[in-house]
Enzyme design. Sequence first.
Site, PDB file in Angstrom:
ATOM      1  CG  HIS A 169     -48.576 -13.119  -8.013  1.00  0.00           C
ATOM      2  ND1 HIS A 169     -48.008 -13.840  -6.978  1.00  0.00           N
ATOM      3  CD2 HIS A 169     -49.054 -11.978  -7.456  1.00  0.00           C
ATOM      4  CE1 HIS A 169     -48.166 -13.170  -5.848  1.00  0.00           C
ATOM      5  NE2 HIS A 169     -48.787 -12.035  -6.100  1.00  0.00           N
ATOM      6  CB  SER A 290     -37.629 -22.345 -37.054  1.00  0.00           C
ATOM      7  OG  SER A 290     -37.694 -23.756 -37.199  1.00  0.00           O
ATOM      8  CE  LYS A 296     -40.848 -20.758 -32.985  1.00  0.00           C
ATOM      9  NZ  LYS A 296     -40.189 -22.042 -32.685  1.00  0.00           N
ATOM     10  CD  GLU A 303     -34.823 -17.974 -27.114  1.00  0.00           C
ATOM     11  OE1 GLU A 303     -34.654 -19.186 -26.943  1.00  0.00           O
ATOM     12  OE2 GLU A 303     -35.249 -17.498 -28.175  1.00  0.00           O
TER      13      GLU A 303
END
Length: 471
Positions: A169, A290, A296, A303
């Site tokens: 979980h 970024s 970043k 992704e």
Amino acid sequence: MNDTQDRPGPAPAANPQWGGRFAAGPAAVMREINASIGFDRKLWRQDIAGSRAHAAMLARTGIIAAADADAIAGGLDAIAAEIEAGRFAFDEALEDIHMNIEARLALRIGEAGKRLHTARSRNDQVATDFRLWVRDAIDGLTAQVTDVMRAFAARAAEHAADPMPGFTHLQTAQPVTFGHHLLAYVEMLARDRGRLDDCRRRLNESPLGAAALAGTSFPIDRDMTATALGFDRPAANSLDAVSDRDFALEFLAAAAISAMHLSRFAEEVVIWCSAPYRFIRLSDAFTTGSSIMPQKRNPDAAELVRAKTGRITGALVGLLTVMKGLPLAYAKDMQEDKEGVFDAAAAWALALAATAGMVRDLTADTARMRALAGSGFATATDLADWLVRVLHLPFRDAHHVTGRIVALAEAKGVDLAGLSLADMQEVEPRITAAVFAVLSVEASVASRISFGGTAPANVAAAAARWIAALA
Ligand code: ARG
């Protein structure tokens, strides 16, 4: 695109491959919707191999002259060289790769070239070409899956004894080792490879010689062409041979399942790289910055691996939808079988390569993982097991006692090992100081020696087995 469609003037000429029956050529939009050359040119190698095998068989069986078969073989060689060199003019008016090559052959070698299509149809031809293409893709992807397995197994060996929090979980459950977690992906990828093997085995029957749908009256030798093309045997039913696309569906299903596996790992990479976790770090080679936020370091490769799953699964659903409800045998709908397969194969290959790259690139913050492995009362199960083993409590009672001890620790703001013996005895008077030996993360993972469990000794042995098996 269809600017000539309604223009007055002479109608376009009929397709030379069937011009006998047709006085005029197709409307521009008909040509556009009908043509597959834009994508099926990818099949040129397979098409030439199929034609070469077919021509040799036609000569061996006396259906065409040996000299004609020789001329065909020479012509096909020359065409292959033209395509290879980028000198071949693909023509949309000739619809697909089969007619482009056949028309070019007739142009190059004349009469003999026009004999090639004896006892053959584009229906068995395309089924053969596409099977050969998918078979090549399977071989390439099998090698790539194996490479990703190697990458995971090597990192697993390196981290066989490094604890991390194990989750269910996404809540801290029990400590595991990072190596154990990585080996879980080796098992998944091994099944992916098995699915490719299975798919290849069922795929490997030759449709060639099924002709349009009914077989042929010529005395062809289907075993000969099957063998020449590396198939195990000719497909047994001509109707099935030209209308079966199970091989493409099975390939896509294998791709979709594997992509799902890669996507789960990619998601973990995204989570592990995030500031609240900081389990791993990817180098500059596998991250992007970024344009606005200087701090970043985005795991874009992960992704995109996660996202590729969408188009791969889409290709599977797309082809299932194309095939459902098609009456036997061939229908032009089936021309829509290729683009999804080409796209999914490319996306899968890229996702595998990127995954292998990330696995080899990542640096694990083992201290951070170790620290978090002990948080969240991760060794509560070890305490319950101790109560069962040493005090002979039934597990259900031990679970209850442990729950009360966890609640006490939570109230005091300490972890389990931070409680005093007196604290514990308040809940269960028979507990002794020996209990503390099982409450550490190291003791917890070391105790999980059951087959397939996370004990470092198990993990090291499993990683070594995989490394040897994949060598
Ligand atoms: N381009 C076609 C395909 O991809 C080849 C087979 C066409 N056969 C036919 N009878 N129209 O399926």
